[in-house]
Scaffold this active site. Structure first.
Site, PDB file in Angstrom:
ATOM      1  N   ASP A 106       0.838  -1.208   0.000  1.00 42.99           N
ATOM      2  CA  ASP A 106       0.000   0.000   0.000  1.00 42.99           C
ATOM      3  C   ASP A 106       0.869   1.253   0.000  1.00 42.99           C
ATOM      4  O   ASP A 106       2.023   1.226   0.443  1.00 42.99           O
ATOM      5  CB  ASP A 106      -0.854   0.061   1.270  1.00 42.99           C
ATOM      6  CG  ASP A 106      -1.802  -1.106   1.379  1.00 42.99           C
ATOM      7  OD1 ASP A 106      -2.140  -1.695   0.344  1.00 42.99           O
ATOM      8  OD2 ASP A 106      -2.185  -1.417   2.521  1.00 42.99           O
TER       9      ASP A 106
HETATM   10  N1  URA Z   1      -1.120  -5.944   3.828  1.00 44.33           N
HETATM   11  C1  URA Z   1      -1.572  -4.684   3.870  1.00 44.33           C
HETATM   12  O1  URA Z   1      -2.570  -4.402   4.507  1.00 44.33           O
HETATM   13  N2  URA Z   1      -0.897  -3.747   3.208  1.00 44.33           N
HETATM   14  C2  URA Z   1       0.218  -3.996   2.491  1.00 44.33           C
HETATM   15  O2  URA Z   1       0.791  -3.091   1.905  1.00 44.33           O
HETATM   16  C3  URA Z   1       0.677  -5.326   2.478  1.00 44.33           C
HETATM   17  C4  URA Z   1      -0.010  -6.280   3.155  1.00 44.33           C
END
Ligand code: URA
Length: 245
Positions: A106
């Site tokens: 993310d």
């Molecule tokens: N899980 C998440 O919530 N975000 C990420 O970036 C990777 C795994």
């Protein structure tokens, strides 16, 4: 990806021989051969194993490259962003090959992300049935009990998907601030999985970092830095991804 089909003119352009428009012209002029036969149809698709010649000269395959990046927060895990935000590729300038991230983190998540131009390798690592450890460290609001962490290992149902952790361990707590640091290991790689899992048990994630991808750690890298994977690491990753399959 063994059945990955691409338009002939795109493949020619990507090899760096010429622009896509000029590649189209060459195709129409009958100057391009695929597996020894002249192809002058613009819609033609090719696969990576096809032998392409332009003016009777074989197209050189782009060198396969493999990188590991310490993605900082505030960067998008894609090749470009319509809103003009910083993307992971901005952090790897001066690379001749067109690489792309394997999976994603993310915008607000930091940590290890791999990039390559090897589609088959990327597919191998992302395949859901291959059990690659992805180890996250999350700071959460509240202090989860052992039972809550067990719930993550048993699996939670979110948006019609069963989200499961392989390990979940409390690393530390801050009772004054009412926060905790948890290490979570996943094999799955669903969208926003860690955040969704903690949301389900009512401990929202405040900060998230991916610390390990299989045996690869961030050791030696600062946020925003990257390095090439060694041939041994690439071999090991292939081995880990396919073991027991
Ligand atoms: N899980 C998440 O919530 N975000 C990420 O970036 C990777 C795994």
């Amino acid at each position: 990806m063994t059945n990955k089909q691409e338009r002939l003119q795109k493949v020619i352009a990507q090899s760096g021989v010429t622009s896509r428009r000029k590649a189209e012209k060459l195709i129409e002029e009958g100057k391009v051969k695929v597996n020894g036969k002249v192809v002058n149809q613009l819609g033609t698709k090719v696969i990576p194993d096809d032998k392409i010649e332009v003016n009777n000269i074989p197209l050189e395959k782009e060198k396969r490259v493999y990188y590991m990046l310490y993605k900082p927060r505030g960067v998008i895990s894609s090749v470009k962003d319509e809103k003009g935000r910083k993307v992971v590729l901005d952090l790897l300038p001066n690379i001749d090959q067109r690489v792309y991230p394997i999976g994603r983190l993310d915008y607000d998540t930091s940590g290890i992300i791999l990039l390559t131009n090897d589609g088959e390798f990327a597919q191998l690592l992302m395949h859901p049935s291959y059990e690659i450890d992805k180890v996250y460290v999350a700071k959460v609001k509240g202090i989860p009990t052992n039972d809550a962490l067990k719930q993550l290992k048993k699996g939670v149902q979110a948006d019609g998907e069963r989200l499961k952790a392989v390990h979940a361990q409390l690393l530390s707590t801050d009772r004054t601030k009412n926060t905790a640091i948890i290490e979570l290991t996943l094999h799955q790689g669903k969208n926003r999985q860690v955040r969704r899992m903690f949301e389900k048990i009512d401990f929202p994630v405040m900060k998230l970092k991916r610390e390990r991808y299989s045996f690869l750690t961030l050791q030696g890298l600062q946020p925003g830095e990257f390095r090439e994977l060694t041939p041994y690491e690439i071999k090991q990753l292939r081995h880990v991804a396919t073991k027991g399959k």
